[in-house]
Scaffold this active site. Structure first.
Site, PDB file in Angstrom:
ATOM      1  N   LEU A 143       0.909  -1.155   0.000  1.00  0.00           N
ATOM      2  CA  LEU A 143       0.000   0.000   0.000  1.00  0.00           C
ATOM      3  C   LEU A 143       0.944   1.198   0.000  1.00  0.00           C
ATOM      4  CD1 LEU A 143      -2.754  -1.097   2.549  1.00  0.00           C
ATOM      5  CD2 LEU A 143      -2.653  -1.398   0.070  1.00  0.00           C
ATOM      6  N   PRO A 144       1.216   1.746  -1.184  1.00  0.00           N
ATOM      7  CA  PRO A 144       2.372   2.616  -1.406  1.00  0.00           C
ATOM      8  C   PRO A 144       2.271   4.017  -0.817  1.00  0.00           C
ATOM      9  CG  PRO A 144       1.077   2.459  -3.402  1.00  0.00           C
ATOM     10  CD  PRO A 144       0.447   1.530  -2.401  1.00  0.00           C
ATOM     11  N   CYS A 145       2.359   4.084   0.496  1.00  0.00           N
ATOM     12  CA  CYS A 145       2.342   5.380   1.165  1.00  0.00           C
ATOM     13  C   CYS A 145       3.549   6.229   0.760  1.00  0.00           C
ATOM     14  CB  CYS A 145       2.273   5.206   2.677  1.00  0.00           C
ATOM     15  SG  CYS A 145       3.464   4.051   3.358  1.00  0.00           S
ATOM     16  N   HIS A 146       4.593   5.578   0.239  1.00  0.00           N
ATOM     17  CA  HIS A 146       5.767   6.332  -0.211  1.00  0.00           C
ATOM     18  C   HIS A 146       5.461   7.207  -1.422  1.00  0.00           C
ATOM     19  CE1 HIS A 146       5.913   2.498  -2.456  1.00  0.00           C
ATOM     20  NE2 HIS A 146       6.459   3.205  -3.435  1.00  0.00           N
TER      21      HIS A 146
END
Length: 176
Positions: A143-146
């Site tokens: 879950l690409p919070c980056h």
């Protein structure tokens, strides 16, 4: 005298995966579904997030599914589409789950600022709440919070450290 019912802790498996940016901790449920992904040097934070989302949690050493480890290794080796094959499940509040689900829709190689994500969720005034939910994301990378950045395009906050965020974005083709 009424005795309080005792609840058994939620039991999850814990495995480790060597990556170019450190040892990833993989937390899976009995069905082999990813419940958390964090970094070995942030294990305390991961355990606290698990406690907040699930209550009492017991982590036991258990291999993650081979297909999950292969997909994550594939991502780190350059096959960026592999993240989409990892099965995941989250707890959290309905709002947090809405934000985390939206993270998964940000395409590889792109970024979005917090305000744009809030607008995408039809909650343009919820920028700070989106930021807070993003910071509570238990499943890093998948879950690409980056991929969330500041309004001015700057790299801001990443639970695994800004150097990892920079590496992940460059790995995905984003110049930072």
């Amino acid at each position: 005298m009424n005795a309080r019912p005792t609840h058994r802790p939620e039991s999850f498996g814990l495995d480790r995966l060597k990556t170019p940016i450190g040892i990833a901790l993989l937390v899976t449920d009995a069905e082999g579904v990813l419940r958390a992904l964090d970094w070995e040097d942030y294990e305390h934070r991961m355990r606290e997030l698990l406690r907040l989302h699930y209550g009492a949690v017991e982590l036991r050493n258990q291999p993650a599914p081979a297909s999950m480890k292969a997909a994550l290794s594939g991502y780190f080796d350059g096959d960026l589409s592999q993240l989409a094959t990892v099965a995941w499940r989250v707890a959290g509040t309905p709002f947090q789950r809405k934000v985390w689900t939206a993270l998964a829709t940000i395409p590889v190689g792109t970024t979005l600022n917090y305000g744009a994500l809030a607008a995408k969720l039809d909650m343009p005034k919820a920028v700070r709440a989106v930021g807070h939910a993003n910071g509570s994301n238990p499943i890093s990378v998948v879950l690409p919070c980056h991929r969330l950045i500041g309004a001015d395009g700057s790299l801001v906050k990443y639970g695994g450290g800004l150097e990892r965020k920079r590496w992940l974005l460059r790995h995905e083709g984003v110049e930072v």
